[in-house]
Write a protein that holds these residues in place. Structure first.
Motif, PDB file in Angstrom:
ATOM      1  N   GLU A 179       1.989  -4.940  -2.149  1.00 36.77           N
ATOM      2  CA  GLU A 179       0.778  -5.433  -1.492  1.00 36.77           C
ATOM      3  C   GLU A 179       0.410  -6.828  -2.001  1.00 36.77           C
ATOM      4  O   GLU A 179      -0.010  -7.695  -1.228  1.00 36.77           O
ATOM      5  N   SER A 235       4.735   2.106   1.094  1.00 36.16           N
ATOM      6  CA  SER A 235       5.408   0.926   1.645  1.00 36.16           C
ATOM      7  C   SER A 235       6.838   0.783   1.131  1.00 36.16           C
ATOM      8  O   SER A 235       7.657   0.104   1.767  1.00 36.16           O
ATOM      9  N   ASP A 239       4.390   0.025  -4.759  1.00 31.49           N
ATOM     10  CA  ASP A 239       3.491  -0.185  -3.620  1.00 31.49           C
ATOM     11  C   ASP A 239       2.386  -1.195  -3.945  1.00 31.49           C
ATOM     12  O   ASP A 239       2.020  -2.019  -3.106  1.00 31.49           O
ATOM     13  N   LYS A 279       0.836  -1.206   0.000  1.00 38.75           N
ATOM     14  CA  LYS A 279       0.000   0.000   0.000  1.00 38.75           C
ATOM     15  C   LYS A 279       0.872   1.257   0.000  1.00 38.75           C
ATOM     16  O   LYS A 279       2.090   1.200  -0.013  1.00 38.75           O
ATOM     17  N   THR A 280       0.213   2.415   0.011  1.00 39.61           N
ATOM     18  CA  THR A 280       0.881   3.699  -0.197  1.00 39.61           C
ATOM     19  C   THR A 280       2.058   3.920   0.744  1.00 39.61           C
ATOM     20  O   THR A 280       1.921   3.835   1.963  1.00 39.61           O
TER      21      THR A 280
END
Length: 418
Positions: free
Chosen positions: A391, A203, A387, A200-201
């Motif tokens: 995920e 990471s 990112d 995710k954002t």
């Protein structure tokens, strides 16, 4: 996690149009150095700053105008959610302020427009700053602006649980981190051994340090290089914390700190801002910070913000004088005491407010070797792809090698933008 970067998407068309209208002049910095007189600064200096910096800088700058009574510093506090559009629109309209904060990960994209004034090498010594911080200002071998403040990452851990787990001083190596996370569960009673960001954002800020610590380089010869054995090994190691149920994949926002306080999470990776947050959670005296665990090295991510002068600045000489003042070690130390921004100037860390704090000392040492992603104009675009793939690896169990090949494919497609 506190994001203090200018993280906005700017279309390639807009960047291209701005670049066409803003010719680059590699000699500008030297001209500025000659133009900045030895005397006092004068006139109005317009500054854009975001977040807490935007709220506090105006009052803080009164010390500068006390030394330069003919100067006036006018600070405009810009909301983070509109900062990117405001800056890019101002560049396109040739209506920039004299000075602005520039998020480190946006440095390449903004510098590539040609709107920033090169840093006068006669006014600033790059060795005064942390190496990784200075590198964030450099685009195509030219520095634009200077590092203003920095941050980095370490491993926060509950000292009482770590003692039970057999790691009273925290983890020192990759093997230690894995063994400690397991023992936090089996011996210390934690539900989760360590919290790591599951993709995710943003990471990439958590994952790349493991790559760098394993000898990976994500760029070489003006090209991205994600598809390497070193990076694949690092991402595989990172994935194992989720596949082995040592780290949660869906921790709700705001749940980390209470869970850490209750002993449900034994450790987590974060930055210096978490010291104050944890103290407020009633965990003061029950936690410590360790440097990033080592494989070939102990290398973390360096973030923060730069501060730069625009080529179209109406008061360029005074603007550079102001940046000189902000870069003084004693001013950097006072700015830390004002807003808790860690100094980018290394000698500022000699101040007892920093050197006397054992947790800040860990971050100060980590900053000496910390790295940032390359200042390529396309970095924010590629980071978003990274990112998403991360995920898939952490939450979905995808193959790390395949994920990095997908990132590399996107990197080859968009290029560096240089």
């Amino acid at each position: 996690m506190r994001y203090r970067w200018l993280a906005v998407a700017t279309s390639a068309a807009l960047v291209a149009s701005m670049a066409a209208g803003c010719g680059r002049d590699s000699g500008g910095g030297q001209e500025a150095a000659k133009d900045v007189a030895e005397g006092k600064a004068s006139g109005e200096i317009t500054v854009w700053a975001m977040g807490t910096e935007g709220e506090k800088l105006g009052e803080f700058a009164k010390a500068f105008t006390a030394e330069n009574p003919d100067a006036k510093v006018s600070v405009t506090a810009v909301p983070w959610d509109s900062a990117g559009q405001k800056i890019t629109s101002a560049i396109a309209a040739k209506a920039t302020p004299d000075v602005s904060m520039i998020g480190t990960t946006m440095q390449g994209e903004i510098a590539k427009t040609g709107a920033l004034d090169p840093t006068p090498t006669d006014l600033f010594q790059k060795d005064s700053f942390f190496p990784g911080a200075w590198d964030t200002t450099v685009v195509d071998d030219t520095a634009y602006g200077v590092p203003w403040y920095v941050e980095t990452r370490g491993i926060f851990y509950r000292t009482d649980l770590a003692q039970k787990a057999g790691f009273p001083d925290g983890p020192k190596t990759w093997d230690d981190l894995k063994a400690m996370a397991k023992a936090m569960q089996t011996k210390a009673g934690a539900k989760w051994g360590v919290n790591l960001q599951p993709g995710k954002t943003g990471s990439w800020q958590s994952i790349l340090p493991f790559g760098w610590s394993n000898g990976a380089e994500i760029n070489s010869d003006d090209k991205y290089t994600f598809d390497t054995p070193q990076m694949t090994e690092a991402l595989t190691y990172y994935q194992s914390f989720f596949s082995e149920k040592l780290s949660p994949t869906n921790l709700p926002e705001g749940a980390l700190e209470p869970a850490f306080a209750k002993g449900e999470i034994g450790a987590f990776m974060s930055g210096p801002w978490h010291v104050g947050i944890l103290n407020e959670q009633g965990v003061k005296g029950k936690f410590a910070v360790a440097p990033m665990p080592s494989k070939q090295s102990s290398t973390s991510f360096i973030g923060g913000s730069n501060i730069a002068v625009f080529k179209d600045a109406k008061n360029r000489d005074a603007a550079w004088k102001f940046l000189q003042w902000l870069s003084k070690p004693d001013v950097q130390a006072k700015w830390y005491q004002t807003v808790s921004d860690l100094p980018a100037v290394q000698s500022a860390w000699d101040d007892t407010a920093l050197s006397g704090d054992p947790m800040l000392k860990v971050f100060g040492e980590q900053l000496k070797s910390a790295k940032a992603p390359p200042a390529f104009p396309t970095w924010t675009q590629l980071a978003a792809t990274f990112d998403v793939e991360a995920e898939k690896v952490c939450v979905g169990g995808s193959d790390p090698a395949a994920a990095l090949k997908a990132v590399q494919s996107q990197a080859d497609s968009i290029g560096t933008g240089s």
